[in-house]
Design a protein around this motif. Structure first.
Motif, mmCIF file in Angstrom:
data_model
loop_
_atom_site.group_PDB
_atom_site.id
_atom_site.type_symbol
_atom_site.label_atom_id
_atom_site.label_comp_id
_atom_site.label_asym_id
_atom_site.label_seq_id
_atom_site.Cartn_x
_atom_site.Cartn_y
_atom_site.Cartn_z
ATOM 1 N N ASP A 1 -24.074 17.239 -12.679
ATOM 2 C CA ASP A 1 -24.564 15.931 -12.873
ATOM 3 C C ASP A 1 -23.373 14.998 -13.524
ATOM 4 O OD1 ASP A 1 -23.929 17.027 -15.497
ATOM 5 O OD2 ASP A 1 -26.005 17.074 -16.134
ATOM 6 N N ASP A 2 -23.486 13.835 -13.825
ATOM 7 C CA ASP A 2 -22.398 13.039 -14.164
ATOM 8 C C ASP A 2 -21.601 13.470 -15.347
ATOM 9 O OD1 ASP A 2 -22.841 11.464 -12.070
ATOM 10 O OD2 ASP A 2 -24.179 9.882 -12.971
ATOM 11 N N VAL A 3 -22.556 13.949 -16.346
ATOM 12 C CA VAL A 3 -21.899 14.247 -17.632
ATOM 13 C C VAL A 3 -21.085 15.572 -17.416
ATOM 14 C CG1 VAL A 3 -22.388 15.177 -19.938
ATOM 15 C CG2 VAL A 3 -23.644 13.491 -18.989
ATOM 16 N N TYR A 4 -21.597 16.316 -16.499
ATOM 17 C CA TYR A 4 -20.765 17.649 -16.282
ATOM 18 C C TYR A 4 -19.303 17.168 -15.604
ATOM 19 C CZ TYR A 4 -19.424 22.184 -14.074
ATOM 20 O OH TYR A 4 -18.454 23.113 -13.702
ATOM 21 N N ARG A 5 -19.604 16.315 -14.571
ATOM 22 C CA ARG A 5 -18.376 15.798 -13.995
ATOM 23 C C ARG A 5 -17.188 15.235 -14.742
ATOM 24 N NH1 ARG A 5 -19.387 13.485 -7.742
ATOM 25 N NH2 ARG A 5 -20.646 15.521 -6.824
ATOM 26 N N ILE A 6 -17.838 14.356 -15.666
ATOM 27 C CA ILE A 6 -16.899 13.747 -16.413
ATOM 28 C C ILE A 6 -16.196 14.842 -17.513
ATOM 29 C CG2 ILE A 6 -16.664 11.949 -18.413
ATOM 30 C CD1 ILE A 6 -19.076 10.522 -16.995
ATOM 31 N N THR A 7 -16.978 15.798 -17.990
ATOM 32 C CA THR A 7 -16.310 16.819 -18.868
ATOM 33 C C THR A 7 -15.436 17.478 -18.026
ATOM 34 O OG1 THR A 7 -18.427 16.750 -19.972
ATOM 35 C CG2 THR A 7 -16.849 18.459 -20.440
ATOM 36 N N THR A 8 -15.773 17.979 -16.744
ATOM 37 C CA THR A 8 -14.757 18.740 -16.020
ATOM 38 C C THR A 8 -13.420 17.754 -15.791
ATOM 39 O OG1 THR A 8 -16.364 19.783 -14.864
ATOM 40 C CG2 THR A 8 -14.255 19.929 -13.876
ATOM 41 N N LEU A 9 -13.530 16.400 -15.573
ATOM 42 C CA LEU A 9 -12.368 15.326 -15.315
ATOM 43 C C LEU A 9 -11.674 15.550 -16.636
ATOM 44 C CD1 LEU A 9 -13.932 12.846 -13.247
ATOM 45 C CD2 LEU A 9 -12.453 14.542 -12.503
ATOM 46 N N VAL A 10 -12.198 15.716 -17.582
ATOM 47 C CA VAL A 10 -11.472 15.774 -19.023
ATOM 48 C C VAL A 10 -10.532 16.968 -19.082
ATOM 49 C CG1 VAL A 10 -11.483 15.905 -21.516
ATOM 50 C CG2 VAL A 10 -12.701 14.149 -20.268
ATOM 51 N N GLU A 11 -11.305 18.283 -18.385
ATOM 52 C CA GLU A 11 -10.405 19.367 -18.441
ATOM 53 C C GLU A 11 -9.332 19.145 -17.583
ATOM 54 O OE1 GLU A 11 -14.244 22.433 -19.566
ATOM 55 O OE2 GLU A 11 -13.836 21.757 -17.295
ATOM 56 N N ILE A 12 -9.433 18.625 -16.491
ATOM 57 C CA ILE A 12 -8.349 18.287 -15.356
ATOM 58 C C ILE A 12 -7.303 17.629 -16.148
ATOM 59 C CG2 ILE A 12 -7.711 16.895 -13.446
ATOM 60 C CD1 ILE A 12 -10.532 17.944 -12.207
ATOM 61 N N ALA A 13 -7.602 16.423 -16.974
ATOM 62 C CA ALA A 13 -6.690 15.745 -17.636
ATOM 63 C C ALA A 13 -5.889 16.504 -18.558
ATOM 64 C CB ALA A 13 -7.310 14.559 -18.426
ATOM 65 N N GLY A 14 -6.592 17.379 -19.456
ATOM 66 C CA GLY A 14 -5.943 18.548 -20.047
ATOM 67 C C GLY A 14 -4.766 19.359 -19.309
ATOM 68 N N ALA A 15 -5.256 19.834 -18.271
ATOM 69 C CA ALA A 15 -4.380 20.469 -17.338
ATOM 70 C C ALA A 15 -2.963 19.704 -16.959
ATOM 71 C CB ALA A 15 -5.252 20.993 -15.918
ATOM 72 N N LEU A 16 -3.105 18.403 -16.701
ATOM 73 C CA LEU A 16 -2.214 17.574 -16.467
ATOM 74 C C LEU A 16 -1.094 17.422 -17.504
ATOM 75 C CD1 LEU A 16 -3.616 15.018 -14.099
ATOM 76 C CD2 LEU A 16 -2.622 16.752 -13.571
ATOM 77 N N VAL A 17 -1.639 17.326 -18.832
ATOM 78 C CA VAL A 17 -0.848 17.077 -20.095
ATOM 79 C C VAL A 17 -0.305 18.504 -20.113
ATOM 80 C CG1 VAL A 17 -0.934 17.180 -22.400
ATOM 81 C CG2 VAL A 17 -2.408 15.440 -20.789
ATOM 82 N N LEU A 18 -0.847 19.852 -20.215
ATOM 83 C CA LEU A 18 -0.365 21.041 -20.178
ATOM 84 C C LEU A 18 0.786 21.223 -19.397
ATOM 85 C CD1 LEU A 18 -2.516 24.247 -20.320
ATOM 86 C CD2 LEU A 18 -0.463 23.917 -18.729
#
Length: 395
Positions: free
Chosen positions: A89-106
Protein backbone atom coordinates in the motif's frame (compact mmCIF):
# COMPACT_ATOMS: atom_id res chain seq x y z
CA UNK A 1 -12.18 1.13 4.07
CA UNK A 2 -13.43 1.08 0.52
CA UNK A 3 -11.25 1.51 -2.53
CA UNK A 4 -11.85 1.84 -6.24
CA UNK A 5 -11.51 -1.51 -7.95
CA UNK A 6 -8.08 -1.92 -9.54
CA UNK A 7 -6.45 0.86 -7.52
CA UNK A 8 -3.89 0.29 -4.79
CA UNK A 9 -5.19 1.54 -1.41
CA UNK A 10 -3.20 4.14 0.49
CA UNK A 11 -3.45 1.99 3.62
CA UNK A 12 -4.51 -1.55 4.46
CA UNK A 13 -4.08 -3.63 7.63
CA UNK A 14 -0.69 -5.29 7.63
CA UNK A 15 -1.61 -8.96 7.77
CA UNK A 16 0.88 -11.79 7.39
CA UNK A 17 1.49 -13.17 3.92
CA UNK A 18 1.35 -16.91 3.37
CA UNK A 19 4.80 -18.51 3.68
CA UNK A 20 3.81 -21.08 1.03
CA UNK A 21 2.57 -18.44 -1.42
CA UNK A 22 3.33 -19.66 -4.93
CA UNK A 23 5.03 -17.60 -7.62
CA UNK A 24 6.28 -15.13 -5.01
CA UNK A 25 9.03 -13.00 -6.51
CA UNK A 26 10.84 -9.75 -5.86
CA UNK A 27 8.74 -6.64 -6.40
CA UNK A 28 9.84 -3.52 -8.31
CA UNK A 29 10.16 -1.72 -4.96
CA UNK A 30 12.50 -4.43 -3.64
CA UNK A 31 14.58 -4.24 -6.81
CA UNK A 32 14.77 -0.45 -6.44
CA UNK A 33 15.81 -0.91 -2.83
CA UNK A 34 18.63 -3.24 -3.93
CA UNK A 35 19.70 -0.81 -6.64
CA UNK A 36 20.18 1.97 -4.12
CA UNK A 37 22.27 -0.31 -1.92
CA UNK A 38 24.66 -0.78 -4.85
CA UNK A 39 25.99 2.70 -4.04
CA UNK A 40 26.90 1.71 -0.49
CA UNK A 41 28.55 -1.54 -1.61
CA UNK A 42 30.59 0.32 -4.24
CA UNK A 43 31.72 2.90 -1.67
CA UNK A 44 32.79 0.17 0.75
CA UNK A 45 34.77 -1.69 -1.91
CA UNK A 46 36.45 1.54 -3.06
CA UNK A 47 37.41 2.45 0.50
CA UNK A 48 38.90 -1.00 1.09
CA UNK A 49 40.93 -0.79 -2.13
CA UNK A 50 42.28 2.67 -1.35
CA UNK A 51 43.42 1.82 2.17
CA UNK A 52 44.96 -1.54 1.20
CA UNK A 53 46.91 -0.10 -1.73
CA UNK A 54 48.25 2.59 0.60
CA UNK A 55 49.52 -0.09 2.95
CA UNK A 56 46.96 0.33 5.75
CA UNK A 57 45.82 -3.28 5.61
CA UNK A 58 44.79 -3.70 9.26
CA UNK A 59 42.81 -0.47 9.47
CA UNK A 60 41.27 -1.16 6.06
CA UNK A 61 40.05 -4.60 7.13
CA UNK A 62 38.50 -3.37 10.38
CA UNK A 63 36.79 -0.41 8.68
CA UNK A 64 35.49 -2.61 5.87
CA UNK A 65 34.01 -5.20 8.22
CA UNK A 66 32.24 -2.47 10.19
CA UNK A 67 30.98 -0.63 7.14
CA UNK A 68 29.75 -3.78 5.44
CA UNK A 69 28.01 -4.90 8.63
CA UNK A 70 25.85 -1.76 8.52
CA UNK A 71 25.09 -2.26 4.82
CA UNK A 72 24.30 -5.96 5.14
CA UNK A 73 22.28 -5.78 8.34
CA UNK A 74 20.11 -2.91 7.12
CA UNK A 75 19.45 -4.72 3.83
CA UNK A 76 18.81 -8.06 5.50
CA UNK A 77 16.20 -6.81 7.96
CA UNK A 78 14.20 -4.94 5.34
CA UNK A 79 14.31 -8.02 3.10
CA UNK A 80 13.02 -10.50 5.70
CA UNK A 81 10.30 -8.13 6.86
CA UNK A 82 9.08 -7.62 3.29
CA UNK A 83 8.94 -11.38 2.78
CA UNK A 84 6.42 -11.66 5.61
CA UNK A 85 4.47 -8.38 5.51
CA UNK A 86 4.75 -6.56 2.18
CA UNK A 87 1.29 -5.00 1.80
CA UNK A 88 2.30 -2.78 -1.14
CA UNK A 89 0.00 0.00 0.00
CA UNK A 90 1.07 3.63 -0.19
CA UNK A 91 2.13 3.81 3.46
CA UNK A 92 4.34 0.76 3.03
CA UNK A 93 5.89 2.20 -0.12
CA UNK A 94 6.58 5.56 1.51
CA UNK A 95 8.13 3.89 4.55
CA UNK A 96 10.35 1.80 2.29
CA UNK A 97 11.39 4.91 0.38
CA UNK A 98 12.44 6.42 3.72
CA UNK A 99 14.58 3.32 4.25
CA UNK A 100 16.09 3.85 0.81
CA UNK A 101 16.86 7.48 1.69
CA UNK A 102 18.61 6.21 4.81
CA UNK A 103 20.65 3.83 2.65
CA UNK A 104 21.82 6.74 0.50
CA UNK A 105 22.85 8.70 3.60
CA UNK A 106 24.66 5.62 4.86
CA UNK A 107 26.50 5.32 1.53
CA UNK A 108 27.46 9.00 1.67
CA UNK A 109 29.16 8.41 5.02
CA UNK A 110 31.31 5.47 3.89
CA UNK A 111 34.30 7.54 2.58
CA UNK A 112 34.46 9.46 5.85
CA UNK A 113 34.37 6.21 7.82
CA UNK A 114 37.41 4.89 5.93
CA UNK A 115 39.37 8.14 5.74
CA UNK A 116 38.85 9.43 9.27
CA UNK A 117 37.24 6.59 11.19
CA UNK A 118 34.20 8.83 11.58
CA UNK A 119 30.97 6.84 11.41
CA UNK A 120 28.68 9.76 12.25
CA UNK A 121 27.02 10.13 8.84
CA UNK A 122 26.82 6.37 8.40
CA UNK A 123 25.19 6.06 11.81
CA UNK A 124 22.53 8.65 10.93
CA UNK A 125 21.68 6.83 7.71
CA UNK A 126 21.63 3.46 9.46
CA UNK A 127 19.37 4.73 12.22
CA UNK A 128 16.94 6.20 9.67
CA UNK A 129 16.63 2.78 8.02
CA UNK A 130 16.17 0.97 11.30
CA UNK A 131 13.67 3.43 12.81
CA UNK A 132 11.59 3.13 9.65
CA UNK A 133 11.64 -0.60 10.38
CA UNK A 134 10.17 0.17 13.83
CA UNK A 135 7.22 1.78 12.04
CA UNK A 136 6.83 -1.32 9.89
CA UNK A 137 6.93 -3.68 12.85
CA UNK A 138 4.44 -1.53 14.73
CA UNK A 139 2.06 -1.81 11.79
CA UNK A 140 2.56 -5.59 11.78
CA UNK A 141 1.79 -5.74 15.51
CA UNK A 142 -1.45 -3.85 14.93
CA UNK A 143 -2.57 -5.84 11.90
CA UNK A 144 -1.45 -9.40 12.70
CA UNK A 145 -2.67 -10.58 16.13
CA UNK A 146 -1.18 -14.05 15.63
CA UNK A 147 2.34 -12.60 15.52
CA UNK A 148 1.78 -9.54 17.70
CA UNK A 149 4.21 -10.55 20.43
CA UNK A 150 6.95 -11.18 17.87
CA UNK A 151 6.34 -7.88 16.09
CA UNK A 152 6.35 -5.93 19.35
CA UNK A 153 9.61 -7.54 20.38
CA UNK A 154 11.12 -6.51 17.07
CA UNK A 155 9.86 -2.94 17.35
CA UNK A 156 11.07 -2.53 20.93
CA UNK A 157 14.41 -4.25 20.35
CA UNK A 158 15.23 -2.28 17.22
CA UNK A 159 14.26 1.03 18.85
CA UNK A 160 16.40 0.39 21.94
CA UNK A 161 19.45 -0.60 19.90
CA UNK A 162 19.13 2.47 17.67
CA UNK A 163 19.14 4.66 20.77
CA UNK A 164 22.40 2.92 21.61
CA UNK A 165 23.89 3.69 18.19
CA UNK A 166 23.04 7.37 18.59
CA UNK A 167 24.45 7.45 22.13
CA UNK A 168 27.66 5.87 20.80
CA UNK A 169 28.39 9.07 18.88
CA UNK A 170 28.93 10.82 22.23
CA UNK A 171 31.48 8.32 23.55
CA UNK A 172 35.25 8.92 23.81
CA UNK A 173 37.35 7.60 20.94
CA UNK A 174 38.78 4.73 23.00
CA UNK A 175 35.29 3.36 23.58
CA UNK A 176 34.15 3.38 19.94
CA UNK A 177 35.57 -0.04 19.03
CA UNK A 178 34.17 -2.01 21.99
CA UNK A 179 30.84 -0.17 21.77
CA UNK A 180 30.55 -1.06 18.08
CA UNK A 181 30.98 -4.75 18.86
CA UNK A 182 28.48 -4.57 21.71
CA UNK A 183 25.80 -2.80 19.66
CA UNK A 184 26.37 -5.03 16.63
CA UNK A 185 25.85 -8.06 18.86
CA UNK A 186 22.70 -6.47 20.29
CA UNK A 187 21.37 -5.90 16.77
CA UNK A 188 22.07 -9.54 15.90
CA UNK A 189 20.26 -10.76 18.99
CA UNK A 190 17.01 -8.92 18.25
CA UNK A 191 15.70 -11.47 15.68
CA UNK A 192 16.90 -14.40 17.80
CA UNK A 193 14.92 -13.10 20.79
CA UNK A 194 11.88 -11.86 18.86
CA UNK A 195 11.38 -15.01 16.79
CA UNK A 196 11.17 -17.16 19.91
CA UNK A 197 7.75 -15.63 20.52
CA UNK A 198 6.58 -17.01 17.18
CA UNK A 199 8.26 -17.32 13.80
CA UNK A 200 7.32 -14.66 11.27
CA UNK A 201 5.71 -16.02 8.07
CA UNK A 202 8.55 -15.34 5.61
CA UNK A 203 8.56 -17.15 2.28
CA UNK A 204 11.55 -19.49 1.72
CA UNK A 205 11.47 -19.17 -2.07
CA UNK A 206 11.22 -15.41 -1.86
CA UNK A 207 14.14 -15.20 0.60
CA UNK A 208 16.28 -17.46 -1.59
CA UNK A 209 15.59 -15.21 -4.58
CA UNK A 210 16.34 -12.03 -2.61
CA UNK A 211 19.66 -13.39 -1.38
CA UNK A 212 20.50 -14.50 -4.90
CA UNK A 213 19.77 -11.01 -6.19
CA UNK A 214 22.04 -9.41 -3.59
CA UNK A 215 24.75 -11.89 -4.54
CA UNK A 216 24.42 -10.65 -8.10
CA UNK A 217 24.75 -7.08 -6.85
CA UNK A 218 28.07 -7.73 -5.13
CA UNK A 219 29.29 -9.75 -8.12
CA UNK A 220 28.42 -6.77 -10.27
CA UNK A 221 30.55 -4.60 -8.01
CA UNK A 222 33.51 -6.93 -8.67
CA UNK A 223 32.95 -6.59 -12.41
CA UNK A 224 32.75 -2.80 -12.13
CA UNK A 225 35.85 -2.46 -9.95
CA UNK A 226 37.91 -4.71 -12.20
CA UNK A 227 36.72 -2.99 -15.36
CA UNK A 228 37.51 0.50 -14.04
CA UNK A 229 40.94 -0.57 -12.82
CA UNK A 230 41.86 -2.17 -16.13
CA UNK A 231 40.46 0.74 -18.14
CA UNK A 232 42.59 3.15 -16.12
CA UNK A 233 45.68 1.08 -16.87
CA UNK A 234 44.88 0.79 -20.57
CA UNK A 235 44.32 4.54 -20.80
CA UNK A 236 47.80 4.93 -19.31
CA UNK A 237 49.26 2.77 -22.06
CA UNK A 238 49.51 -0.53 -20.17
CA UNK A 239 47.63 -2.86 -22.49
CA UNK A 240 49.21 -5.95 -20.94
CA UNK A 241 46.60 -5.69 -18.17
CA UNK A 242 44.13 -7.50 -20.41
CA UNK A 243 45.48 -10.87 -19.28
CA UNK A 244 44.96 -9.87 -15.64
CA UNK A 245 41.44 -8.76 -16.54
CA UNK A 246 40.80 -12.16 -18.11
CA UNK A 247 41.93 -13.92 -14.93
CA UNK A 248 39.69 -11.61 -12.89
CA UNK A 249 36.76 -12.45 -15.15
CA UNK A 250 37.34 -16.17 -14.60
CA UNK A 251 37.27 -15.58 -10.83
CA UNK A 252 33.99 -13.65 -11.04
CA UNK A 253 32.39 -16.21 -13.36
CA UNK A 254 33.47 -19.07 -11.10
CA UNK A 255 32.10 -17.42 -7.95
CA UNK A 256 28.78 -16.91 -9.72
CA UNK A 257 28.75 -20.53 -10.88
CA UNK A 258 29.61 -21.95 -7.47
CA UNK A 259 26.90 -19.97 -5.66
CA UNK A 260 24.14 -20.69 -8.17
CA UNK A 261 25.20 -24.22 -9.14
CA UNK A 262 22.47 -25.76 -6.98
CA UNK A 263 18.99 -24.59 -5.98
CA UNK A 264 19.33 -22.40 -2.90
CA UNK A 265 17.36 -23.89 -0.03
CA UNK A 266 16.59 -21.85 3.08
CA UNK A 267 16.29 -23.93 6.28
CA UNK A 268 13.15 -23.30 8.30
CA UNK A 269 14.25 -24.22 11.82
CA UNK A 270 15.06 -21.05 13.75
CA UNK A 271 18.66 -21.83 14.65
CA UNK A 272 19.52 -23.06 11.15
CA UNK A 273 17.70 -20.12 9.57
CA UNK A 274 19.68 -17.62 11.63
CA UNK A 275 22.94 -19.34 10.74
CA UNK A 276 22.02 -19.34 7.05
CA UNK A 277 20.90 -15.71 7.02
CA UNK A 278 23.74 -14.39 9.19
CA UNK A 279 26.36 -16.51 7.44
CA UNK A 280 25.68 -14.75 4.16
CA UNK A 281 27.43 -11.73 5.62
CA UNK A 282 30.68 -13.57 4.88
CA UNK A 283 29.60 -14.39 1.32
CA UNK A 284 28.45 -10.87 0.47
CA UNK A 285 31.38 -9.10 2.14
CA UNK A 286 33.92 -11.50 0.67
CA UNK A 287 32.64 -11.22 -2.90
CA UNK A 288 32.63 -7.43 -2.76
CA UNK A 289 36.16 -7.52 -1.33
CA UNK A 290 37.31 -9.63 -4.30
CA UNK A 291 36.70 -6.59 -6.50
CA UNK A 292 38.93 -4.50 -4.24
CA UNK A 293 41.59 -7.21 -4.34
CA UNK A 294 41.61 -7.36 -8.12
CA UNK A 295 41.88 -3.59 -8.23
CA UNK A 296 44.89 -3.81 -5.88
CA UNK A 297 46.42 -6.41 -8.23
CA UNK A 298 46.02 -4.02 -11.15
CA UNK A 299 47.65 -1.22 -9.17
CA UNK A 300 50.49 -3.58 -8.28
CA UNK A 301 51.06 -4.37 -11.95
CA UNK A 302 51.17 -0.61 -12.63
CA UNK A 303 53.70 -0.13 -9.82
CA UNK A 304 51.31 2.03 -7.82
CA UNK A 305 50.65 2.00 -4.10
CA UNK A 306 52.72 0.78 -1.19
CA UNK A 307 52.08 -2.98 -0.94
CA UNK A 308 54.27 -5.89 -1.92
CA UNK A 309 53.35 -8.76 -4.16
CA UNK A 310 52.37 -11.11 -1.34
CA UNK A 311 50.06 -8.58 0.31
CA UNK A 312 48.53 -7.70 -3.06
CA UNK A 313 47.95 -11.38 -3.74
CA UNK A 314 46.26 -11.94 -0.40
CA UNK A 315 43.96 -8.98 -1.10
CA UNK A 316 42.28 -11.30 -3.63
CA UNK A 317 43.04 -14.71 -2.15
CA UNK A 318 41.65 -14.10 1.35
CA UNK A 319 38.15 -12.98 0.28
CA UNK A 320 37.99 -15.76 -2.32
CA UNK A 321 38.87 -18.35 0.34
CA UNK A 322 36.36 -16.90 2.81
CA UNK A 323 33.65 -16.99 0.14
CA UNK A 324 34.42 -20.62 -0.74
CA UNK A 325 34.29 -21.72 2.88
CA UNK A 326 31.03 -19.84 3.53
CA UNK A 327 29.39 -21.27 0.40
CA UNK A 328 30.57 -24.72 1.43
CA UNK A 329 29.13 -24.47 4.94
CA UNK A 330 25.82 -22.81 4.02
CA UNK A 331 24.97 -24.21 0.59
CA UNK A 332 27.10 -27.19 -0.37
CA UNK A 333 27.60 -29.32 2.73
CA UNK A 334 23.86 -29.51 3.64
CA UNK A 335 23.10 -30.90 0.17
CA UNK A 336 26.08 -32.93 -0.96
CA UNK A 337 28.57 -35.46 0.30
CA UNK A 338 31.73 -36.98 -1.06
CA UNK A 339 34.43 -35.36 -3.22
CA UNK A 340 32.44 -32.28 -4.26
CA UNK A 341 31.94 -31.15 -0.69
CA UNK A 342 35.57 -31.88 0.22
CA UNK A 343 36.79 -29.97 -2.84
CA UNK A 344 35.60 -26.62 -1.46
CA UNK A 345 37.75 -26.42 1.70
CA UNK A 346 40.70 -28.00 -0.15
CA UNK A 347 40.47 -25.35 -2.86
CA UNK A 348 40.17 -22.61 -0.25
CA UNK A 349 43.39 -23.84 1.38
CA UNK A 350 45.19 -23.88 -1.97
CA UNK A 351 43.91 -20.38 -2.74
CA UNK A 352 45.52 -19.13 0.47
CA UNK A 353 48.86 -20.56 -0.71
CA UNK A 354 48.65 -18.87 -4.12
CA UNK A 355 50.08 -15.47 -3.03
CA UNK A 356 53.34 -17.20 -2.07
CA UNK A 357 53.96 -17.77 -5.77
CA UNK A 358 54.73 -15.33 -8.59
CA UNK A 359 51.24 -14.97 -10.18
CA UNK A 360 48.56 -15.30 -7.45
CA UNK A 361 45.56 -13.97 -9.39
CA UNK A 362 46.18 -16.40 -12.25
CA UNK A 363 46.63 -19.31 -9.85
CA UNK A 364 43.41 -18.41 -7.99
CA UNK A 365 41.57 -18.24 -11.31
CA UNK A 366 42.91 -21.68 -12.30
CA UNK A 367 41.92 -23.20 -8.95
CA UNK A 368 38.38 -21.84 -9.19
CA UNK A 369 38.10 -23.07 -12.78
CA UNK A 370 39.11 -26.53 -11.59
CA UNK A 371 36.56 -26.43 -8.75
CA UNK A 372 33.80 -25.50 -11.18
CA UNK A 373 34.84 -28.39 -13.41
CA UNK A 374 34.66 -30.79 -10.46
CA UNK A 375 31.13 -29.62 -9.57
CA UNK A 376 29.96 -29.96 -13.19
CA UNK A 377 31.34 -33.49 -13.54
CA UNK A 378 29.86 -34.51 -10.18
CA UNK A 379 26.45 -33.12 -11.07
CA UNK A 380 26.36 -34.94 -14.41
CA UNK A 381 27.44 -38.15 -12.74
CA UNK A 382 24.71 -37.73 -10.10
CA UNK A 383 22.15 -37.13 -12.85
CA UNK A 384 23.14 -40.34 -14.63
CA UNK A 385 22.90 -42.33 -11.39
CA UNK A 386 19.53 -40.91 -10.42
CA UNK A 387 20.80 -38.37 -7.88
CA UNK A 388 22.73 -40.78 -5.62
CA UNK A 389 25.49 -39.10 -3.66
CA UNK A 390 23.28 -36.26 -2.52
CA UNK A 391 22.06 -35.75 0.97
CA UNK A 392 18.64 -34.33 1.76
CA UNK A 393 18.36 -30.57 1.86
CA UNK A 394 17.91 -28.63 5.07
CA UNK A 395 14.64 -29.12 6.98
Amino acid sequence: MTTTRGLRPWYRPMVARRPDEEHRSATPLELFFDLCFVVAVAQAAAGLHHDVVEGHVGDATVSYLRVFFAIWWAWMNVTWFASAYDTDDDVYRITTLVEIAGALVLAAGVPQAFAEGDFTTMTYGYVVIRLAAVVQWSRAAAGDPAHRRTARRYALGVAVVQAGWLARLLLPVDWLGPSFLLLALADLLVPAVAERAGTTPWNPRHIAERYGLFTLIVLGEVVLATSVAVQTGVDAGQGELWTLAAAGAVIVFALWWLYFDRPVEVPTRLRATLMWGYGHYLIFAAIAAVGSGLWVAVDRERHLGHVGGVVAGYATAVPVAVCLLAVWVLLVRPQREGPVSAAFPVTAALVLLAPLGPAPVYVVAALLFALVAVTVVARRRATRTGGRGRTPGPP
